[in-house]
Design an enzyme around this catalytic site. Structure first.
Site, mmCIF file in Angstrom:
data_model
loop_
_atom_site.group_PDB
_atom_site.id
_atom_site.type_symbol
_atom_site.label_atom_id
_atom_site.label_comp_id
_atom_site.label_asym_id
_atom_site.label_seq_id
_atom_site.Cartn_x
_atom_site.Cartn_y
_atom_site.Cartn_z
ATOM 1 C CG HIS A 103 -16.270 56.182 -39.343
ATOM 2 N ND1 HIS A 103 -15.947 54.856 -39.215
ATOM 3 C CD2 HIS A 103 -17.613 56.257 -39.112
ATOM 4 C CE1 HIS A 103 -17.015 54.152 -38.919
ATOM 5 N NE2 HIS A 103 -18.056 54.976 -38.863
ATOM 6 C CB CYS A 116 -21.141 56.219 -39.863
ATOM 7 S SG CYS A 116 -21.292 57.123 -38.302
#
Length: 414
Positions: A103, A116
């Site tokens: 992301h 992440c």
């Protein structure tokens, strides 16, 4: 599979670069995303060609990004974290249902995320536009590069066996044919055209397969035991691979019958050998092949692994330029470090770990597999662009479940 697209990026980012070659978009195969935690970089490949690179930021100490073989499970242009105070995650591409994703976010020159893979502003949107659900993402420590691979045990696309010809159980009208009668109706199976755009379209629409080749787990072993005990008249309960009370009672009953109550572990090699002989079966095969499509299980089957005491290693292979009519396909592979802990090696019966990359190659692993002809035929008639194979000693991990491809986690720390 990734969407086909013309390489016309205007990133305007010092953080990333695009390399384009003379290959036209129509010639492109499935794309692959590689993330290196050591260099904090992301690289997108089309076959051997690097399409785009970018810097990234992976998990900081205490919140490490797992290494392994993943695929994009979900895409959202805007998403908020369910774990970290509703933190914004623009252009989110989910890799696990436990919270790992690609992301947009702040990207310093060091690991800084909570696990992440953060992408720079602008590049996150570009990558989002390139991908589709199911695209593979391989996360490693040191960088890896896909390479062409050719090995006799690799799957080769074939056309489904035509079901044409007279139907043996169809009633023909009339039962007696005379020259004076009009043309008769004959029941025939429909045969797909062997050539032409219509046939090609049907084959190209087949979703890619996700194939996992691994060692048989206790679940498969228990299912075999349940089947054999039931055949011999012991009530082992449902054939579900679970060591429930009925199955345990049946095992104890068989061991009393054969006077092997004190042979050590519950499913000892002696017990399995004697039970197989009693049931008139060969010794169970050491390997298992599992097939998924569109995030759902399709089938699984037992396969042989020669020299099972040696590790197979962890390898990822993907098919491109699949031509079913010519029986041709290009395979590319990467091998991934996956040092198994001693308890895991003992449980799997591995006495020679696959730690030497020069010896335990993807070719070497494939050469040791014995895949039954009917299993091979089923896979090869379904093989399509973007189909992939993961070879791993460690089996199905906890991240593989409903709504996922096969997820192989090779390292959770570092």
């Amino acid at each position: 599979m990734f969407q086909r697209f013309a390489l016309a990026f205007s990133l305007g980012l010092m953080a990333s670069s695009v390399l384009s070659g003379p290959t036209s978009a129509s010639d492109r195969g499935p794309l692959q995303i590689y993330v290196s935690k050591a260099t904090q970089t992301l690289t997108v490949y089309d076959g051997d060609e690097v399409l785009v690179t970018s810097k990234v930021s992976t998990g900081k100490p205490g919140h490490s990004t797992p290494s392994g073989i993943f695929s994009i499970l979900e895409k959202r242009k805007y998403h908020e974290s369910n774990i970290y105070s509703n933190a914004p995650m623009p252009f989110m591409q989910r890799l696990t249902w436990s919270g790992i994703a690609l992301h947009e976010g702040k990207v310093p020159n060091y690991p800084a995320s909570h696990g992440c893979v953060r992408l720079p502003n602008g590049f996150a949107k570009t990558l989002f536009s390139m991908t589709e659900r199911g695209a593979h993402v391989i996360i490693t420590d040191d960088p890896v590069t896909p390479r062409p691979i050719s090995q006799a045990n690799l799957f080769t696309p074939r056309q489904p066996i035509p079901a044409g010809g007279l139907l043996s159980d169809a009633e023909l009208r009339p039962t007696k044919i005379e020259a004076s009668l009009k043309p008769v109706e004959v029941a025939m199976n429909e045969v797909l055209p062997k050539t032409g755009a219509a046939a090609q379209l049907v084959l190209e629409d087949e979703p890619p397969l996700r194939i996992l080749i691994t060692r048989r787990s206790q679940r498969e072993e228990v299912r075999d035991v349940q089947e054999m005990l039931t055949e011999l008249g012991f009530d082992a309960g449902a054939t579900d691979g679970v060591l429930g009370s009925q199955t345990l009672a049946a095992i104890r009953g068989y061991k009393r019958w054969k006077s092997i109550e004190k042979d050590g572990e519950l499913l000892s090699p002696r017990f399995i050998t004697e039970l197989s002989a009693s049931a008139g079966r060969d010794k169970p095969l050491a390997g298992q092949i599992l097939v998924r499509q569109k995030f759902k299980p399709v089938f699984e089957a037992a396969i042989g692994i020669r020299e099972p005491e040696k590790g197979l290693g962890t390898h990822f292979l993907e098919a491109s330029h699949v031509d079913r009519f010519k029986g041709k396909v290009d395979w590319r592979s990467v091998s991934i470090d996956n040092h198994l802990p001693a308890p895991t090696l003992k449980r799997l019966g591995i006495t020679e770990p696959a730690d030497d990359a020069a010896l335990f190659t993807a070719e070497a692993a494939l050469a040791r597999l014995d895949i039954p002809d009917d299993v091979r035929a089923k896979i090869e008639t379904m093989l399509s662009e973007g189909s992939s194979i993961t070879i791993s000693d460690s089996g199905i991990g906890p991240e593989t479940g409903d709504g996922t491809d096969f997820i192989t986690v090779t390292r959770t720390k570092g």
